[in-house]
Design an enzyme around this catalytic site. Sequence first.
Site, PDB file in Angstrom:
ATOM      1  N   HIS A 109       0.796  -1.226   0.000  1.00 19.93           N
ATOM      2  CA  HIS A 109       0.000   0.000   0.000  1.00 19.93           C
ATOM      3  C   HIS A 109       0.828   1.275   0.000  1.00 19.93           C
ATOM      4  CE1 HIS A 109       1.006   0.093   4.270  1.00 19.93           C
ATOM      5  NE2 HIS A 109       0.666   1.357   4.261  1.00 19.93           N
TER       6      HIS A 109
HETATM    7  C1  UD1 Z   1      -1.945   6.242   5.028  1.00 22.97           C
HETATM    8  C2  UD1 Z   1      -0.629   6.786   5.581  1.00 22.97           C
HETATM    9  C3  UD1 Z   1       0.408   5.686   5.587  1.00 22.97           C
HETATM   10  C4  UD1 Z   1      -0.098   4.469   6.342  1.00 22.97           C
HETATM   11  C5  UD1 Z   1      -1.425   4.024   5.778  1.00 22.97           C
HETATM   12  C6  UD1 Z   1      -1.981   2.905   6.624  1.00 22.97           C
HETATM   13  C7  UD1 Z   1      -0.222   9.158   5.098  1.00 22.97           C
HETATM   14  C8  UD1 Z   1       0.505  10.121   4.253  1.00 22.97           C
HETATM   15  N1  UD1 Z   1      -0.123   7.867   4.740  1.00 22.97           N
HETATM   16  O1  UD1 Z   1      -1.724   5.876   3.685  1.00 22.97           O
HETATM   17  O2  UD1 Z   1       1.576   6.151   6.233  1.00 22.97           O
HETATM   18  O3  UD1 Z   1       0.838   3.430   6.216  1.00 22.97           O
HETATM   19  O4  UD1 Z   1      -2.357   5.125   5.812  1.00 22.97           O
HETATM   20  O5  UD1 Z   1      -2.934   2.153   5.950  1.00 22.97           O
HETATM   21  O6  UD1 Z   1      -0.868   9.546   6.037  1.00 22.97           O
HETATM   22  N2  UD1 Z   1      -9.076   5.189   0.681  1.00 22.97           N
HETATM   23  C9  UD1 Z   1     -10.339   4.660   0.617  1.00 22.97           C
HETATM   24  N3  UD1 Z   1     -10.978   4.387   1.793  1.00 22.97           N
HETATM   25  C10 UD1 Z   1     -10.445   4.645   3.014  1.00 22.97           C
HETATM   26  C11 UD1 Z   1      -9.161   5.209   3.051  1.00 22.97           C
HETATM   27  C12 UD1 Z   1      -8.493   5.467   1.885  1.00 22.97           C
HETATM   28  O7  UD1 Z   1     -10.878   4.409  -0.453  1.00 22.97           O
HETATM   29  O8  UD1 Z   1     -11.087   4.369   4.036  1.00 22.97           O
HETATM   30  C13 UD1 Z   1      -8.355   5.427  -0.586  1.00 22.97           C
HETATM   31  C14 UD1 Z   1      -8.612   6.802  -1.208  1.00 22.97           C
HETATM   32  O9  UD1 Z   1      -8.605   6.639  -2.588  1.00 22.97           O
HETATM   33  C15 UD1 Z   1      -7.373   7.574  -0.789  1.00 22.97           C
HETATM   34  C16 UD1 Z   1      -6.303   6.500  -0.781  1.00 22.97           C
HETATM   35  O10 UD1 Z   1      -6.951   5.321  -0.347  1.00 22.97           O
HETATM   36  O11 UD1 Z   1      -7.078   8.622  -1.652  1.00 22.97           O
HETATM   37  C17 UD1 Z   1      -5.137   6.801   0.134  1.00 22.97           C
HETATM   38  O12 UD1 Z   1      -5.573   7.081   1.466  1.00 22.97           O
HETATM   39  P1  UD1 Z   1      -4.679   8.001   2.431  1.00 22.97           P
HETATM   40  O13 UD1 Z   1      -5.272   7.999   3.778  1.00 22.97           O
HETATM   41  O14 UD1 Z   1      -4.415   9.325   1.795  1.00 22.97           O
HETATM   42  O15 UD1 Z   1      -3.287   7.299   2.471  1.00 22.97           O
HETATM   43  P2  UD1 Z   1      -2.928   5.778   2.684  1.00 22.97           P
HETATM   44  O16 UD1 Z   1      -2.331   5.276   1.419  1.00 22.97           O
HETATM   45  O17 UD1 Z   1      -4.084   5.056   3.265  1.00 22.97           O
HETATM   46  N1  UDP Z   2      -3.972  -4.889   8.910  1.00 26.60           N
HETATM   47  C1  UDP Z   2      -5.275  -5.359   9.062  1.00 26.60           C
HETATM   48  N2  UDP Z   2      -5.957  -5.714   7.930  1.00 26.60           N
HETATM   49  C2  UDP Z   2      -5.421  -5.642   6.681  1.00 26.60           C
HETATM   50  C3  UDP Z   2      -4.089  -5.165   6.564  1.00 26.60           C
HETATM   51  C4  UDP Z   2      -3.399  -4.778   7.687  1.00 26.60           C
HETATM   52  O1  UDP Z   2      -5.779  -5.459  10.179  1.00 26.60           O
HETATM   53  O2  UDP Z   2      -6.100  -5.983   5.709  1.00 26.60           O
HETATM   54  C5  UDP Z   2      -3.226  -4.503  10.135  1.00 26.60           C
HETATM   55  C6  UDP Z   2      -1.888  -5.178  10.264  1.00 26.60           C
HETATM   56  O3  UDP Z   2      -2.014  -6.447  10.878  1.00 26.60           O
HETATM   57  C7  UDP Z   2      -1.126  -4.172  11.112  1.00 26.60           C
HETATM   58  C8  UDP Z   2      -1.648  -2.852  10.611  1.00 26.60           C
HETATM   59  O4  UDP Z   2      -2.916  -3.121  10.018  1.00 26.60           O
HETATM   60  O5  UDP Z   2      -1.442  -4.317  12.478  1.00 26.60           O
HETATM   61  C9  UDP Z   2      -0.705  -2.270   9.607  1.00 26.60           C
HETATM   62  O6  UDP Z   2      -1.333  -1.231   8.941  1.00 26.60           O
HETATM   63  P1  UDP Z   2      -0.874  -0.767   7.487  1.00 26.60           P
HETATM   64  O7  UDP Z   2      -0.149  -1.839   6.804  1.00 26.60           O
HETATM   65  O8  UDP Z   2      -2.084  -0.190   6.842  1.00 26.60           O
HETATM   66  O9  UDP Z   2       0.063   0.485   7.791  1.00 26.60           O
HETATM   67  P2  UDP Z   2       1.587   0.655   8.229  1.00 26.60           P
HETATM   68  O10 UDP Z   2       1.876  -0.256   9.369  1.00 26.60           O
HETATM   69  O11 UDP Z   2       2.428   0.389   7.042  1.00 26.60           O
HETATM   70  O12 UDP Z   2       1.666   2.092   8.607  1.00 26.60           O
END
Ligand code: UD1
Ligand code: UDP
Length: 355
Positions: free
Chosen positions: A204
């Site tokens: 992701h």
């Molecule tokens: C964010 C964090 C990242 C973290 C990740 C955990 C930042 C800059 N990045 O990345 O560090 O590892 O969360 O998962 O804060 N979207 C949906 N539904 C949701 C959420 C997101 O459809 O509930 C989609 C949207 O298209 C959105 C994209 O995902 O534009 C990215 O979401 P965003 O929260 O901006 O960043 P993440 O990639 O989730």
């Molecule tokens: N996780 C979850 N469901 C998923 C993917 C991840 O519960 O489908 C949990 C995972 O076990 C971990 C946390 O989410 O505890 C990690 O989040 P993510 O990978 O989104 O973000 P990061 O740790 O890279 O910031």
Amino acid sequence: MKIVTIVGARPQFIKAAPIGRALRQAGHSEFLVHTGQHYDYGMSQVFFAELDIPEPAGNLAVGSGLHGAQTGAMLAGIEQVLIAQRPDWVLVYGDTNSTLAGALAAAKLHLPLAHVEAGLRSYKRTMPEEINRVLTDHVSDLLFCPSRVSVENLAREGLTRGVHVVGDVMADALTYAVERAQSRSSILEQLGLTPHDYLLATVHRAENTDDPARLTGILSAFAQMDELIVFPVHPRTRARMDALGVTVAANVRLIAPLGYLDMVRLEQAARLILTDSGGIQKEAYWLGVPCVTLRDETEWVETVESGWNVLAGDDPAKIVQCVRDSTPLSTRPPLYGDGQAATRVVIALQETILS
Ligand code: UD1
Ligand code: UDP
């Protein structure tokens, strides 16, 4: 003691759960603010339900957007909450835009700020997370580090005051979840999986999803493996795959994002984990599952030094080779604490009430 906690993204709900429990046990009041950065049921509410996290006292419903607009909207909303609440501590987690917004709002109001998961560095400034964590650390009064490496990273930037090694709250969260996952999750049965007969993958990170060459490189590595790969797809990745029109090979099973208990169950029973997630690299280690990290560097360097995690980047041949070569090792020294980080955080907050 009154705490305002800022969360907004999936891993922050998981991290906030053990500290929320420890705060309640110690009789403190916590005002939980959800920025709304993540909002799908499977990216947000499922964690509140499974981990007994109280409903947020406020939801800013900021949603998705460009970094500036998203962070700015959070900053404005959090500022209003903090002015109204005037807490003893503002608590932020990790390195997302929600973290930075919470940190800036607190710092501008001269409110005491504590950062959980301080001192992590990739030394790659093009990562949005690196900017968020560096800035947050520099305005925090208390910096809760998972290990000595993070303390050393902070010291190199001149940050030595208020630094505590408490271990990793994700270890607390995992300890809480492991038995519950075994008894409550039926994900293996639902997906018809045989333990240790599949690989688990997550992708992701922006550097992988937003670069078509990297994303297709990773997916083509998956296609070259002769093992089943179960891949819960983050909505960001799903959107990029749809936009590129890529299809996956027959051995790759795409599923929706999972709740935490199902995820932990799938991790426990995987032969190996492929990921670019920070949290999942550690969970793989704690569960004794070999990990291949789909990045060129990691903040969690100790997992690589231990031999359980290997950095494979996005090169298909390297990824395939790493997966073939990875097997569990005979030793796995304790890393990132003992699952009691939350208690240490609460004690430090109590003992450091700032005037
Ligand atoms: C964010 C964090 C990242 C973290 C990740 C955990 C930042 C800059 N990045 O990345 O560090 O590892 O969360 O998962 O804060 N979207 C949906 N539904 C949701 C959420 C997101 O459809 O509930 C989609 C949207 O298209 C959105 C994209 O995902 O534009 C990215 O979401 P965003 O929260 O901006 O960043 P993440 O990639 O989730
Ligand atoms: N996780 C979850 N469901 C998923 C993917 C991840 O519960 O489908 C949990 C995972 O076990 C971990 C946390 O989410 O505890 C990690 O989040 P993510 O990978 O989104 O973000 P990061 O740790 O890279 O910031």
